[in-house]
Design a protein around this motif. Structure first.
Motif, PDB file in Angstrom:
ATOM      1  N   PRO A  76     -39.402  42.472  51.170  1.00  0.00           N
ATOM      2  CA  PRO A  76     -39.241  43.807  50.571  1.00  0.00           C
ATOM      3  C   PRO A  76     -37.928  44.516  50.932  1.00  0.00           C
ATOM      4  O   PRO A  76     -37.646  45.583  50.393  1.00  0.00           O
ATOM      5  CB  PRO A  76     -40.434  44.587  51.111  1.00  0.00           C
ATOM      6  N   LEU A  77     -37.123  43.942  51.824  1.00  0.00           N
ATOM      7  CA  LEU A  77     -35.899  44.631  52.245  1.00  0.00           C
ATOM      8  C   LEU A  77     -34.933  44.920  51.090  1.00  0.00           C
ATOM      9  O   LEU A  77     -34.392  46.029  51.028  1.00  0.00           O
ATOM     10  CB  LEU A  77     -35.199  43.847  53.350  1.00  0.00           C
ATOM     11  N   PRO A  78     -34.678  44.004  50.149  1.00  0.00           N
ATOM     12  CA  PRO A  78     -33.764  44.364  49.048  1.00  0.00           C
ATOM     13  C   PRO A  78     -34.304  45.515  48.200  1.00  0.00           C
ATOM     14  O   PRO A  78     -33.544  46.399  47.795  1.00  0.00           O
ATOM     15  CB  PRO A  78     -33.659  43.085  48.224  1.00  0.00           C
ATOM     16  N   TRP A  79     -35.585  45.513  47.943  1.00  0.00           N
ATOM     17  CA  TRP A  79     -36.194  46.583  47.147  1.00  0.00           C
ATOM     18  C   TRP A  79     -36.056  47.923  47.863  1.00  0.00           C
ATOM     19  O   TRP A  79     -35.663  48.932  47.272  1.00  0.00           O
ATOM     20  CB  TRP A  79     -37.660  46.239  46.904  1.00  0.00           C
ATOM     21  N   ILE A  80     -36.355  47.934  49.151  1.00  0.00           N
ATOM     22  CA  ILE A  80     -36.244  49.165  49.931  1.00  0.00           C
ATOM     23  C   ILE A  80     -34.786  49.612  50.019  1.00  0.00           C
ATOM     24  O   ILE A  80     -34.484  50.807  49.910  1.00  0.00           O
ATOM     25  CB  ILE A  80     -36.845  48.957  51.345  1.00  0.00           C
ATOM     26  N   ALA A  81     -33.869  48.647  50.178  1.00  0.00           N
ATOM     27  CA  ALA A  81     -32.448  48.986  50.277  1.00  0.00           C
ATOM     28  C   ALA A  81     -31.948  49.630  48.989  1.00  0.00           C
ATOM     29  O   ALA A  81     -31.186  50.599  49.022  1.00  0.00           O
ATOM     30  CB  ALA A  81     -31.636  47.734  50.594  1.00  0.00           C
ATOM     31  N   VAL A  82     -32.385  49.123  47.845  1.00  0.00           N
ATOM     32  CA  VAL A  82     -31.968  49.703  46.562  1.00  0.00           C
ATOM     33  C   VAL A  82     -32.552  51.103  46.398  1.00  0.00           C
ATOM     34  O   VAL A  82     -31.864  52.020  45.939  1.00  0.00           O
ATOM     35  CB  VAL A  82     -32.376  48.781  45.398  1.00  0.00           C
ATOM     36  N   LEU A  83     -33.815  51.283  46.772  1.00  0.00           N
ATOM     37  CA  LEU A  83     -34.418  52.611  46.672  1.00  0.00           C
ATOM     38  C   LEU A  83     -33.683  53.629  47.535  1.00  0.00           C
ATOM     39  O   LEU A  83     -33.398  54.750  47.107  1.00  0.00           O
ATOM     40  CB  LEU A  83     -35.890  52.559  47.082  1.00  0.00           C
TER      41      LEU A  83
END
Length: 116
Positions: A76-83
């Motif tokens: 989930p790190l890329p998703w959280i980073a984009v958010l």
């Protein structure tokens, strides 16, 4: 005799140590460029944290639960980073003190009506 150029405001060897840094006395928000730079920095930090998780998952493949833990953390790190990178700081809800004048009549309310 001319010196061949305009006046130089900044010292040639960096900031003057005798001068203190200017104090910010306004309640203004940081500029959009500063906000964007901070969001980019957060994004890069989160994506750099993903690389060790993937490497550790590969190195600990013989202990399946540990490798899965690192994978679950890294997914989930890329998703959280984009958010986080796309999220601007909330705007301040300001209630400015504005002058509201009383509405006054320009003409008297009673008009004489003349029918033709």
């Amino acid at each position: 005799m001319e010196n061949g150029g305009g006046a130089v405001n900044a010292p040639a060897h960096g900031p003057d140590p005798r001068r203190p840094e200017p104090v910010l006395i306004t309640g203004a928000e940081p500029s959009l460029d500063d906000q964007l730079a901070a969001r980019k920095r957060k994004y890069v930090i989160m994506m750099v944290c993903r690389i060790p998780c993937l490497v550790l998952a590969g190195l600990t493949y013989h202990t399946w639960w540990l490798a899965m833990t690192f994978l679950v953390i890294s997914v989930p790190l890329p998703w959280i980073a984009v958010l986080i990178a796309n999220d601007r700081p909330p705007r301040k809800s300001e209630n400015p003190n504005r002058y509201a004048r009383d509405a006054k009549q320009i003409e008297p309310a009673n008009h004489q009506v003349i029918d033709g």
